[in-house]
Design a protein around this motif. Structure first.
Motif, PDB file in Angstrom:
ATOM      1  N   HIS A  18      -2.508 -12.915 -12.677  1.00  0.00           N
ATOM      2  CA  HIS A  18      -3.366 -11.763 -12.942  1.00  0.00           C
ATOM      3  C   HIS A  18      -4.277 -11.469 -11.752  1.00  0.00           C
ATOM      4  N   ARG A  19      -4.824 -12.527 -11.167  1.00  0.00           N
ATOM      5  CA  ARG A  19      -5.698 -12.320  -9.999  1.00  0.00           C
ATOM      6  C   ARG A  19      -4.914 -11.698  -8.856  1.00  0.00           C
ATOM      7  N   ASN A  20      -3.724 -12.209  -8.596  1.00  0.00           N
ATOM      8  CA  ASN A  20      -2.911 -11.659  -7.518  1.00  0.00           C
ATOM      9  C   ASN A  20      -2.559 -10.196  -7.775  1.00  0.00           C
ATOM     10  N   THR A  21      -2.271  -9.868  -9.035  1.00  0.00           N
ATOM     11  CA  THR A  21      -1.947  -8.486  -9.380  1.00  0.00           C
ATOM     12  C   THR A  21      -3.135  -7.573  -9.100  1.00  0.00           C
ATOM     13  N   ALA A  22      -4.326  -7.996  -9.512  1.00  0.00           N
ATOM     14  CA  ALA A  22      -5.523  -7.189  -9.273  1.00  0.00           C
ATOM     15  C   ALA A  22      -5.755  -6.987  -7.786  1.00  0.00           C
ATOM     16  N   GLU A  23      -5.587  -8.046  -7.000  1.00  0.00           N
ATOM     17  CA  GLU A  23      -5.804  -7.947  -5.556  1.00  0.00           C
ATOM     18  C   GLU A  23      -4.747  -7.061  -4.906  1.00  0.00           C
ATOM     19  N   ASP A  24      -3.506  -7.167  -5.369  1.00  0.00           N
ATOM     20  CA  ASP A  24      -2.431  -6.341  -4.817  1.00  0.00           C
ATOM     21  C   ASP A  24      -2.662  -4.848  -5.095  1.00  0.00           C
ATOM     22  N   HIS A  25      -3.390  -4.537  -6.171  1.00  0.00           N
ATOM     23  CA  HIS A  25      -3.649  -3.135  -6.518  1.00  0.00           C
ATOM     24  C   HIS A  25      -4.958  -2.620  -5.931  1.00  0.00           C
ATOM     25  N   GLY A  26      -5.605  -3.429  -5.081  1.00  0.00           N
ATOM     26  CA  GLY A  26      -6.776  -2.922  -4.369  1.00  0.00           C
ATOM     27  C   GLY A  26      -8.116  -3.384  -4.889  1.00  0.00           C
TER      28      GLY A  26
END
Length: 230
Positions: free
Chosen positions: A196-204
């Motif tokens: 989830h953290r990686n997803t949030a970071e990947d989306h800006g």
């Protein structure tokens, strides 16, 4: 209100009226969702990583059972808060793609809720009595976060998951070594939170200001200390 469309797509081709979903409908839907989350009836997708039965696992001592139950109750509260936070953020999010990211993370938190609840039942314990308070507070925080703009909205998600990841690593160190069932659950939860953290970071996701991160840690400390016992 608007006329219902007929088979040919034209308005008024079929009798009856269809009500357009509004903000009140969304709020009522979220209230119903909150009740299902709090009473444990909300449906989940994935099987418990601990496996179907505890019959073949080592028997824990009374002290180990109480300690493990306290830790799993804290984990359950953490998932209550994450679920509420993301749904609060999604409710007012105007970007449909980001809204889907938030709701998908919330759905995976439902799996975590179910796994923690099942483990508490196996340990003959219960969730926190203050869960309605935790849910309401986190949902309100999510509503506030959603007004800060997409980068900070995602920043709250990334920071939440970062702190939960650290928290779960601590629980893996604190759980009894022979409590394989709890350890499997917490390990899968931690892996999901990293995703989830990686997803949030990947989306800006934008880094949150230090005072906000500190306030989140303080609130987390109050929650975990209280939920371990109550």
């Amino acid at each position: 209100m608007e006329p219902a469309a007929g088979a040919d797509g034209g308005r008024g081709a079929a009798p009856g009226w269809r009500r357009r979903m509004g903000r009140l409908d969304a709020v009522l839907a979220e209230a119903g969702r909150a009740l299902r989350v709090l009473d444990g009836s909300v449906s989940h997708e994935r099987a418990n990583p601990a496996g179907p039965s505890a019959a073949d696992d080592p028997v824990l001592s009374d002290a180990e059972s109480r300690h493990t139950a306290g830790l799993m109750r804290v984990n359950h509260v953490g998932e209550i808060c994450a679920q509420a936070l993301y749904r609060g953020q999604a409710l007012l999010c105007r970007d449909e793609g980001i809204r889907r990211v938030l709701l998908r993370a919330a759905e995976e938190e439902v799996d975590h809720l179910a796994w923690c609840r099942q483990r508490l039942d196996e340990l003959h314990s219960r969730p926190s009595l203050l869960n309605p308070l935790w849910y309401a507070g986190a949902f309100g925080l999510g509503l506030l976060a959603s007004r800060a703009g997409i980068p900070y909205n995602l920043g709250f998600m990334a920071e939440t998951e970062r702190q939960v990841e650290e928290h779960l690593d601590g629980h893996l160190s604190a759980l009894p070594d022979r409590d394989r069932r709890s350890r499997r659950i917490v390990t899968q939860m931690r892996d999901d939170e990293i995703g989830h953290r990686n997803t949030a970071e990947d989306h800006g996701a934008a880094p949150l200001p230090a005072p906000v991160r500190g306030a989140m840690r303080l609130m987390s400390k109050v929650m975990t200390t209280t939920a371990y016992r109550i």
